[in-house]
Design a protein around this motif. Structure first.
Motif, short mmCIF file in Angstrom:
data_model
loop_
_atom_site.label_atom_id
_atom_site.label_comp_id
_atom_site.label_asym_id
_atom_site.label_seq_id
_atom_site.Cartn_x
_atom_site.Cartn_y
_atom_site.Cartn_z
N TYR A 57 0.86 -1.18 0.00
CA TYR A 57 0.00 0.00 0.00
C TYR A 57 0.90 1.22 0.00
O TYR A 57 1.92 1.24 0.68
CB TYR A 57 -0.92 0.00 1.22
CG TYR A 57 -1.78 -1.23 1.25
CD1 TYR A 57 -2.95 -1.30 0.52
CD2 TYR A 57 -1.38 -2.35 1.97
CE1 TYR A 57 -3.72 -2.46 0.50
CE2 TYR A 57 -2.15 -3.51 1.97
CZ TYR A 57 -3.32 -3.55 1.23
OH TYR A 57 -4.07 -4.69 1.22
N SER A 58 0.52 2.22 -0.78
CA SER A 58 1.37 3.39 -0.88
C SER A 58 0.58 4.66 -0.61
O SER A 58 -0.66 4.67 -0.66
CB SER A 58 2.03 3.45 -2.26
OG SER A 58 1.05 3.45 -3.28
N GLY A 59 1.32 5.71 -0.30
CA GLY A 59 0.71 7.01 -0.04
C GLY A 59 1.69 8.11 -0.34
O GLY A 59 2.91 7.91 -0.32
N CYS A 60 1.16 9.30 -0.64
CA CYS A 60 1.99 10.47 -0.89
C CYS A 60 1.49 11.60 -0.01
O CYS A 60 0.36 11.57 0.46
CB CYS A 60 1.96 10.87 -2.36
SG CYS A 60 0.31 11.25 -2.97
N ASN A 61 2.33 12.59 0.21
CA ASN A 61 1.88 13.71 1.00
C ASN A 61 0.91 14.57 0.19
O ASN A 61 1.03 14.70 -1.02
CB ASN A 61 3.04 14.52 1.57
CG ASN A 61 4.03 15.03 0.55
OD1 ASN A 61 4.32 14.38 -0.44
ND2 ASN A 61 4.58 16.21 0.81
N ALA A 86 -4.62 25.35 4.47
CA ALA A 86 -4.88 25.53 5.90
C ALA A 86 -3.93 24.64 6.69
O ALA A 86 -4.31 23.60 7.21
CB ALA A 86 -6.33 25.20 6.23
N TYR A 87 -2.64 25.03 6.74
CA TYR A 87 -1.66 24.26 7.52
C TYR A 87 -2.18 24.11 8.93
O TYR A 87 -2.76 25.04 9.46
CB TYR A 87 -0.30 24.96 7.55
CG TYR A 87 0.51 24.86 6.28
CD1 TYR A 87 0.75 23.64 5.68
CD2 TYR A 87 1.05 26.00 5.70
CE1 TYR A 87 1.51 23.56 4.53
CE2 TYR A 87 1.81 25.91 4.55
CZ TYR A 87 2.04 24.70 3.97
OH TYR A 87 2.79 24.61 2.83
N PRO A 88 -1.99 23.03 9.64
CA PRO A 88 -1.28 21.82 9.25
C PRO A 88 -2.23 20.70 8.84
O PRO A 88 -2.05 19.56 9.22
CB PRO A 88 -0.55 21.45 10.54
CG PRO A 88 -1.53 21.83 11.61
CD PRO A 88 -2.23 23.07 11.08
N GLU A 89 -3.21 21.02 8.07
CA GLU A 89 -4.25 20.04 7.71
C GLU A 89 -3.85 19.09 6.60
O GLU A 89 -4.68 18.33 6.13
CB GLU A 89 -5.54 20.78 7.33
CG GLU A 89 -6.15 21.55 8.48
CD GLU A 89 -6.48 20.66 9.68
OE1 GLU A 89 -7.03 19.56 9.47
OE2 GLU A 89 -6.17 21.07 10.80
N GLY A 90 -2.61 19.10 6.18
CA GLY A 90 -2.16 18.17 5.16
C GLY A 90 -2.04 16.75 5.70
O GLY A 90 -2.22 16.50 6.88
N THR A 91 -1.71 15.84 4.81
CA THR A 91 -1.54 14.43 5.17
C THR A 91 -0.14 13.98 4.74
O THR A 91 0.28 14.24 3.62
CB THR A 91 -2.58 13.56 4.44
OG1 THR A 91 -3.88 14.03 4.78
CG2 THR A 91 -2.44 12.11 4.84
N CYS A 92 0.55 13.32 5.65
CA CYS A 92 1.88 12.79 5.34
C CYS A 92 1.76 11.54 4.47
O CYS A 92 0.74 10.84 4.49
CB CYS A 92 2.62 12.43 6.63
SG CYS A 92 2.97 13.84 7.70
N ILE A 150 -0.79 4.15 5.39
CA ILE A 150 -1.46 3.44 6.48
C ILE A 150 -2.96 3.44 6.27
O ILE A 150 -3.64 2.42 6.47
CB ILE A 150 -1.08 4.05 7.84
CG1 ILE A 150 0.39 3.73 8.16
CG2 ILE A 150 -2.00 3.55 8.96
CD1 ILE A 150 0.96 4.52 9.32
N ALA A 151 -3.52 4.57 5.85
CA ALA A 151 -4.96 4.64 5.59
C ALA A 151 -5.38 3.69 4.48
O ALA A 151 -6.41 3.01 4.59
CB ALA A 151 -5.36 6.08 5.25
N ALA A 152 -4.58 3.61 3.42
CA ALA A 152 -4.89 2.68 2.33
C ALA A 152 -4.85 1.24 2.82
O ALA A 152 -5.70 0.41 2.46
CB ALA A 152 -3.91 2.88 1.17
N GLY A 195 -8.43 -3.50 4.90
CA GLY A 195 -8.65 -4.50 5.93
C GLY A 195 -7.40 -5.15 6.47
O GLY A 195 -7.46 -6.21 7.09
N GLU A 196 -6.25 -4.53 6.27
CA GLU A 196 -4.99 -5.06 6.79
C GLU A 196 -4.48 -4.15 7.89
O GLU A 196 -4.68 -2.93 7.83
CB GLU A 196 -3.96 -5.18 5.67
CG GLU A 196 -4.39 -6.19 4.60
CD GLU A 196 -3.21 -6.92 4.03
OE1 GLU A 196 -2.41 -7.46 4.81
OE2 GLU A 196 -3.11 -6.94 2.80
#
Length: 133
Positions: free
Chosen positions: A38-42, A47-53, A59-61, A66-67
């Motif tokens: 599973y992969s993710g990008c920032n 509206a800092y700091p509302e971004g996602t790392c 982890i969300a993916a 279901g893992e």
């Protein structure tokens, strides 16, 4: 999947990062105990700091599929030295990974640094801290 394939997944998703403010793209890939990746990008937000790392996105993916058990992590950014996960992401990784799980951090130029989750977050807060005596 070997280490270079996991890093390749992180590199590929890094290219899709949404970073109009910092222009600092980060990609992360997680291999679970089942072998799935599973992969993710920032993803930034004005509206800092509302971004996602990137690590949080991966982890969300993983959880959405279901893992819940991480076996290995790869993180890549275009920086002079390998960039470690932020403090919040270290805690997020610890939630789903044993202390000996390897986190390989890399630059786009190919420099790498590998540490365990326990090395990145010594003295981690866990559910055991909330148990009544």
């Amino acid at each position: 999947m070997n280490d270079s394939q996991l890093m390749a997944a992180a590199r590929a998703v890094r290219d899709r990062a949404y970073v109009p403010y910092s222009n600092f793209k980060v990609g992360a890939a997680i291999r679970t105990e089942s072998g799935a990746v599973y992969s993710g990008c920032n993803v930034e937000n004005v509206a800092y700091p509302e971004g996602t790392c990137a690590e949080a996105g991966a982890i969300a993916a993983m959880a959405a599929a279901g893992e819940y058990r991480i076996a290995e992590v790869a993180v890549i950014a275009d920086s002079p030295a390998p960039v470690p996960p932020c403090g919040g992401c270290r805690q997020k990784l610890k939630e789903f990974a044993a202390g000996d799980v390897r986190v390989t951090m890399a630059t786009t130029a190919g420099e790498t640094l590998t540490m365990t989750v326990a090395e990145l977050l010594p003295g981690a807060f866990t559910a055991a801290h909330m148990e009544a005596e």
